[in-house]
Design an enzyme around this catalytic site. Structure first.
Site, PDB file in Angstrom:
ATOM      1  N   LYS A  63      -3.143   9.893  -6.316  1.00 52.78           N
ATOM      2  CA  LYS A  63      -2.980  11.014  -7.262  1.00 52.78           C
ATOM      3  C   LYS A  63      -3.580  10.696  -8.608  1.00 52.78           C
ATOM      4  CE  LYS A  63       1.937  11.364  -6.200  1.00 52.78           C
ATOM      5  NZ  LYS A  63       2.410   9.990  -6.327  1.00 52.78           N
ATOM      6  N   LYS A  99      -2.437  -1.950 -10.220  1.00 53.29           N
ATOM      7  CA  LYS A  99      -2.173  -0.926 -11.238  1.00 53.29           C
ATOM      8  C   LYS A  99      -2.311  -1.470 -12.655  1.00 53.29           C
ATOM      9  CE  LYS A  99       0.275   2.530  -8.634  1.00 53.29           C
ATOM     10  NZ  LYS A  99       1.381   3.462  -8.484  1.00 53.29           N
ATOM     11  N   LYS A 123      -7.695   3.242  -1.797  1.00 61.01           N
ATOM     12  CA  LYS A 123      -6.687   4.207  -1.342  1.00 61.01           C
ATOM     13  C   LYS A 123      -6.865   5.559  -2.049  1.00 61.01           C
ATOM     14  CE  LYS A 123      -2.455   4.198  -2.958  1.00 61.01           C
ATOM     15  NZ  LYS A 123      -1.046   4.560  -3.148  1.00 61.01           N
TER      16      LYS A 123
HETATM   17  N1  AQP Z   1      -3.580   7.159   0.428  1.00 59.07           N
HETATM   18  C1  AQP Z   1      -2.420   7.135   1.039  1.00 59.07           C
HETATM   19  N2  AQP Z   1      -2.345   7.113   2.378  1.00 59.07           N
HETATM   20  C2  AQP Z   1      -1.149   7.105   3.028  1.00 59.07           C
HETATM   21  N3  AQP Z   1       0.035   7.132   2.381  1.00 59.07           N
HETATM   22  C3  AQP Z   1       0.000   7.162   1.028  1.00 59.07           C
HETATM   23  N4  AQP Z   1       0.974   7.193   0.103  1.00 59.07           N
HETATM   24  C4  AQP Z   1       0.425   7.218  -1.135  1.00 59.07           C
HETATM   25  N5  AQP Z   1      -0.907   7.207  -1.029  1.00 59.07           N
HETATM   26  C5  AQP Z   1      -1.202   7.156   0.295  1.00 59.07           C
HETATM   27  C6  AQP Z   1       2.393   7.198   0.400  1.00 59.07           C
HETATM   28  O1  AQP Z   1       2.963   8.291  -0.287  1.00 59.07           O
HETATM   29  C7  AQP Z   1       4.299   7.925  -0.654  1.00 59.07           C
HETATM   30  C8  AQP Z   1       4.539   8.271  -2.086  1.00 59.07           C
HETATM   31  O2  AQP Z   1       3.719   7.497  -2.909  1.00 59.07           O
HETATM   32  P1  AQP Z   1       4.104   7.370  -4.433  1.00 59.07           P
HETATM   33  O3  AQP Z   1       3.967   8.646  -5.106  1.00 59.07           O
HETATM   34  O4  AQP Z   1       5.428   6.738  -4.566  1.00 59.07           O
HETATM   35  O5  AQP Z   1       3.134   6.325  -5.049  1.00 59.07           O
HETATM   36  P2  AQP Z   1       1.844   5.656  -4.603  1.00 59.07           P
HETATM   37  O6  AQP Z   1       2.004   4.965  -3.299  1.00 59.07           O
HETATM   38  O7  AQP Z   1       1.408   4.791  -5.750  1.00 59.07           O
HETATM   39  O8  AQP Z   1       0.908   6.926  -4.407  1.00 59.07           O
HETATM   40  P3  AQP Z   1      -0.281   7.412  -5.268  1.00 59.07           P
HETATM   41  O9  AQP Z   1      -0.739   8.718  -4.763  1.00 59.07           O
HETATM   42  O10 AQP Z   1      -1.331   6.321  -5.323  1.00 59.07           O
HETATM   43  O11 AQP Z   1       0.368   7.621  -6.691  1.00 59.07           O
HETATM   44  P4  AQP Z   1      -0.065   7.052  -8.069  1.00 59.07           P
HETATM   45  O12 AQP Z   1      -1.523   7.343  -8.188  1.00 59.07           O
HETATM   46  O13 AQP Z   1       0.764   7.770  -9.088  1.00 59.07           O
HETATM   47  O14 AQP Z   1       0.210   5.587  -8.053  1.00 59.07           O
HETATM   48  C9  AQP Z   1       4.482   6.455  -0.347  1.00 59.07           C
HETATM   49  O15 AQP Z   1       5.200   6.333   0.879  1.00 59.07           O
HETATM   50  C10 AQP Z   1       3.088   5.960  -0.163  1.00 59.07           C
HETATM   51  O16 AQP Z   1       3.009   4.881   0.737  1.00 59.07           O
END
Ligand code: AQP
Length: 354
Positions: A217, A118, A214
């Protein structure tokens, strides 16, 4: 009660950092809903303190928090059966995170791959909060003495760090914990060592544009992900345009090696249909993507479409969302507050206001 002496309790959270994706849904939220049936107490949190580790427009953060709550409810989380709240309404999280900042070691955090991903090349300019994010996550979980944490694969390393923090706290303060009679189970620790729950065919849903990244969002390309708010037409278009390779699908999982985009699409269908990737390939092996993609799009629309429509209805009543979050925060506080008070006693803080 688990064999460790701690009551079985599930905790997990999602950041209100943008629209929920199919990755968040399959990797996390769908599992949250399933765990409501497990007989364990379930606590789910909209982690707004985590979201601000990268810039969030304050005009949008409150809406994103309500939208995510609506997503939780539309996906099947029931505020009567689970505690649903936003993190900033329960001060125990930030308070315990500070104590964990003093327990966790710099070397441990330096190994966290999510920070490296990140912060990227701009490490010097990343917020301090982004660096200590895993300590706050440990506080989220341990403030409830949670024993089970459903997450996607990407959070596995943070869960290991949570266990390391719990073990170090239990070790460093062992005498004090015993003297105060606050130890539990055979080990006599104050904190449980929580178990990650990472199961199913979609623990890591990948970007539709790059099968090695991955689905996220915050990816700048909207075409890289399916959002829970996407229309049926948008879902169909994104799947039609999803990156693939020219070969037809193999008939066995071994044939997916070195084909990350194909593997991702097969895994998504497997997760949606509750099958193994091998079973999906037994049915679709040999087909070109032009035949497979419409089947996948239809399965996504069948699952996501009703959630999206229900989410829109729920968002029509923001006052009810706020009521659910307030009630959840009170219930959460009733569990975490006394645990964090005990942490103060263990650490040696004076609590003369009790
Ligand atoms: N691509 C993914 N596949 C499976 N699980 C996923 N999770 C996130 N992306 C995937 C799971 O969703 C939960 C919440 O995630 P988060 O919002 O705390 O943050 P993150 O993991 O950083 O998810 P994002 O979508 O990538 O958010 P941003 O872009 O804001 O950083 C977690 O249980 C995560 O494992």
């Amino acid at each position: 009660m688990s064999e460790t002496g701690f009551r079985e309790r599930v905790f997990s959270g999602v950041q209100p950092s943008g629209n929920l994706t199919l990755g968040n849904y399959l990797g996390a939220i769908r599992r949250f809903v399933e765990m409501q049936e497990s007989g364990k107490e379930t606590i789910y949190c909209v982690v707004d303190l985590h979201a601000i580790t990268v810039w969030q427009d304050p005009e949008k953060l409150d809406r994103a928090t309500r939208e995510l709550t609506a997503g939780f409810l539309a996906a099947g989380l029931d505020p009567d059966r689970s505690i649903l709240f936003n993190q900033s309404q329960v001060p125990a999280h930030a308070e315990l995170a500070w104590i964990f900042n003093c327990v966790a070691r710099m070397g441990w955090l330096n190994r966290m791959t999510q920070f490296k991903d990140k912060a990227g090349k701009n490490r010097e300019n990343a917020s301090v909060g982004l660096f200590v994010y895993p300590n706050l996550m440990a506080a989220d979980i341990l403030a409830y003495h949670a024993t089970h944490v459903p997450v996607g694969e990407d959070q596995k390393q943070h869960l290991e760090l949570t266990r390391d923090i719990a073990a170090k706290f239990n070790h460093d303060f062992a005498d004090r914990i015993a003297a105060l009679g606050l130890g539990k189970g055979d080990e006599g620790g104050f904190f449980p060592l929580p178990e990650p729950v990472i199961e199913g065919a979609a623990t890591r849903v990948m970007s539709l544009r790059d099968g090695t990244k991955k689905m996220s969002k915050s990816d700048p390309s909207d075409m890289s992900r399916i959002n829970l708010v996407d229309s049926d037409e948008t879902i169909a278009r994104k799947i039609r345009k999803a990156k693939t390779d020219p070969e037809p699908l193999p008939s066995e999982p071994a044939g997916l090696e070195g084909r990350p985009e194909a593997k991702n699409l097969v895994n998504i269908l497997a997760a949606l249909e509750g099958k193994s990737p091998a079973a999906v390939l037994a049915e679709h092996g040999g087909k070109p993507f032009s035949a497979f993609k419409p089947v996948l799009a239809e399965a996504i629309i069948a699952e996501i479409g009703p959630i999206r429509d229900r989410m829109a209805e729920i968002l029509d009543g923001p006052a009810e969302i706020d009521r659910i979050l307030a009630e959840g925060a009170e219930r959460a506080e009733a569990i975490a507050g006394p645990i964090v008070d005990q942490v103060h006693d263990i650490v040696g803080f004076v609590r003369s206001r009790r």
